[in-house]
Design a protein around this motif. Sequence first.
Motif, PDB file in Angstrom:
ATOM      1  N   HIS A  87       0.871  -1.170   0.000  1.00 40.08           N
ATOM      2  CA  HIS A  87       0.000   0.000   0.000  1.00 40.08           C
ATOM      3  C   HIS A  87       0.912   1.225   0.000  1.00 40.08           C
ATOM      4  N   PRO A  88       0.612   2.240  -0.802  1.00 36.41           N
ATOM      5  CA  PRO A  88       1.464   3.436  -0.828  1.00 36.41           C
ATOM      6  C   PRO A  88       1.462   4.156   0.522  1.00 36.41           C
ATOM      7  N   ARG A  89       2.643   4.560   0.973  1.00 38.75           N
ATOM      8  CA  ARG A  89       2.786   5.282   2.249  1.00 38.75           C
ATOM      9  C   ARG A  89       3.341   6.691   2.072  1.00 38.75           C
ATOM     10  N   MET A  90       4.155   6.896   1.011  1.00 40.38           N
ATOM     11  CA  MET A  90       4.845   8.173   0.850  1.00 40.38           C
ATOM     12  C   MET A  90       5.023   8.456  -0.648  1.00 40.38           C
ATOM     13  N   ILE A  91       4.820   9.725  -1.008  1.00 42.86           N
ATOM     14  CA  ILE A  91       5.106  10.181  -2.369  1.00 42.86           C
ATOM     15  C   ILE A  91       6.224  11.208  -2.259  1.00 42.86           C
ATOM     16  N   ILE A  92       7.198  11.112  -3.172  1.00 42.45           N
ATOM     17  CA  ILE A  92       8.298  12.075  -3.203  1.00 42.45           C
ATOM     18  C   ILE A  92       8.358  12.685  -4.595  1.00 42.45           C
ATOM     19  N   GLU A  93       8.391  14.004  -4.636  1.00 40.32           N
ATOM     20  CA  GLU A  93       8.489  14.745  -5.890  1.00 40.32           C
ATOM     21  C   GLU A  93       9.805  15.503  -5.896  1.00 40.32           C
ATOM     22  N   TYR A  94      10.548  15.381  -6.995  1.00 42.01           N
ATOM     23  CA  TYR A  94      11.860  16.024  -7.110  1.00 42.01           C
ATOM     24  C   TYR A  94      11.814  17.126  -8.150  1.00 42.01           C
ATOM     25  N   LYS A  95      12.622  18.123  -7.911  1.00 44.77           N
ATOM     26  CA  LYS A  95      12.846  19.194  -8.869  1.00 44.77           C
ATOM     27  C   LYS A  95      14.349  19.401  -8.991  1.00 44.77           C
ATOM     28  N   SER A  96      14.744  20.034 -10.058  1.00 48.48           N
ATOM     29  CA  SER A  96      16.136  20.403 -10.261  1.00 48.48           C
ATOM     30  C   SER A  96      16.549  21.390  -9.162  1.00 48.48           C
ATOM     31  N   PRO A  97      17.836  21.395  -8.772  1.00 44.64           N
ATOM     32  CA  PRO A  97      18.281  22.336  -7.732  1.00 44.64           C
ATOM     33  C   PRO A  97      18.023  23.804  -8.069  1.00 44.64           C
ATOM     34  N   ASP A  98      17.907  24.144  -9.333  1.00 42.93           N
ATOM     35  CA  ASP A  98      17.665  25.540  -9.695  1.00 42.93           C
ATOM     36  C   ASP A  98      16.174  25.891  -9.755  1.00 42.93           C
ATOM     37  N   VAL A  99      15.304  24.938  -9.399  1.00 43.05           N
ATOM     38  CA  VAL A  99      13.863  25.186  -9.368  1.00 43.05           C
ATOM     39  C   VAL A  99      13.438  25.415  -7.922  1.00 43.05           C
ATOM     40  N   ALA A 100      12.871  26.583  -7.678  1.00 42.00           N
ATOM     41  CA  ALA A 100      12.379  26.885  -6.326  1.00 42.00           C
ATOM     42  C   ALA A 100      11.135  26.050  -6.048  1.00 42.00           C
ATOM     43  N   ILE A 101      11.022  25.581  -4.823  1.00 44.21           N
ATOM     44  CA  ILE A 101       9.847  24.805  -4.436  1.00 44.21           C
ATOM     45  C   ILE A 101       8.780  25.776  -3.959  1.00 44.21           C
ATOM     46  N   GLY A 102       7.715  25.850  -4.746  1.00 44.44           N
ATOM     47  CA  GLY A 102       6.620  26.760  -4.429  1.00 44.44           C
ATOM     48  C   GLY A 102       5.295  26.029  -4.452  1.00 44.44           C
ATOM     49  N   GLN A 103       4.229  26.791  -4.493  1.00 47.43           N
ATOM     50  CA  GLN A 103       2.881  26.226  -4.429  1.00 47.43           C
ATOM     51  C   GLN A 103       2.609  25.267  -5.583  1.00 47.43           C
ATOM     52  N   ALA A 104       3.126  25.538  -6.764  1.00 49.12           N
ATOM     53  CA  ALA A 104       2.874  24.670  -7.918  1.00 49.12           C
ATOM     54  C   ALA A 104       3.384  23.254  -7.672  1.00 49.12           C
ATOM     55  N   VAL A 105       4.518  23.118  -6.988  1.00 51.78           N
ATOM     56  CA  VAL A 105       5.071  21.791  -6.691  1.00 51.78           C
ATOM     57  C   VAL A 105       4.170  21.071  -5.689  1.00 51.78           C
ATOM     58  N   PHE A 106       3.703  21.786  -4.681  1.00 55.75           N
ATOM     59  CA  PHE A 106       2.790  21.177  -3.711  1.00 55.75           C
ATOM     60  C   PHE A 106       1.456  20.813  -4.366  1.00 55.75           C
ATOM     61  N   ASN A 107       0.994  21.631  -5.305  1.00 52.66           N
ATOM     62  CA  ASN A 107      -0.233  21.293  -6.033  1.00 52.66           C
ATOM     63  C   ASN A 107      -0.052  20.016  -6.839  1.00 52.66           C
ATOM     64  N   GLN A 108       1.113  19.861  -7.451  1.00 52.04           N
ATOM     65  CA  GLN A 108       1.402  18.671  -8.250  1.00 52.04           C
ATOM     66  C   GLN A 108       1.360  17.413  -7.386  1.00 52.04           C
ATOM     67  N   SER A 124      11.495  17.868  -2.862  1.00 50.68           N
ATOM     68  CA  SER A 124      12.903  18.214  -2.697  1.00 50.68           C
ATOM     69  C   SER A 124      13.488  18.687  -4.019  1.00 50.68           C
ATOM     70  N   ASN A 125      14.336  19.705  -3.936  1.00 50.22           N
ATOM     71  CA  ASN A 125      15.138  20.107  -5.092  1.00 50.22           C
ATOM     72  C   ASN A 125      16.622  19.807  -4.826  1.00 50.22           C
ATOM     73  N   GLY A 126      16.863  18.947  -3.845  1.00 51.85           N
ATOM     74  CA  GLY A 126      18.232  18.580  -3.500  1.00 51.85           C
ATOM     75  C   GLY A 126      18.881  19.526  -2.508  1.00 51.85           C
ATOM     76  N   ILE A 127      18.329  20.714  -2.388  1.00 51.80           N
ATOM     77  CA  ILE A 127      18.845  21.718  -1.454  1.00 51.80           C
ATOM     78  C   ILE A 127      17.859  21.890  -0.302  1.00 51.80           C
TER      79      ILE A 127
END
Length: 154
Positions: A87-108, A124-127
Amino acid sequence: METAHNDITLPPYDARIKIVEGRRMIFDTLRRKYVRLTPEEWVRQHFVHFLIIHKGFPSALIANEVKLKVGNKVLRADTVLYDTLFHPRMIIEYKSPDVAIGQAVFNQIAVYNMILHVDYLIVSNGINHYICKMDYNGVPTYSFLRDIPNYNDL
């Protein structure tokens, strides 16, 4: 390395990299194949190794590029952690380090969670790394955690 960012805040690991037809490829241990080395893939591979080596996540319960279907649309969650009953327990979404994590990432990632209904969401964007623990009692809410828990503490 020009396509990888050495300024990420994840522990280093011995990445297997090769050049195929002029493109840098990195070995994905979960998919058991070489994939194109993009800045986002660099973050994914480091994050997955961090979870396995430093947080005790069993590699057999982690999958990369998980297909999700919403009507006629096929989406792909970057990484999903499952429990021992798969059963799924966790979802992880990655972005490039030069992409700021904003509302659009949380919406995705919220769209993915409408399908999977997991306990934890990580972006995470690695940073910067953000982890939310979901609460489905009543109206679904979430709270941010300071650290990624060890697998045995989930």
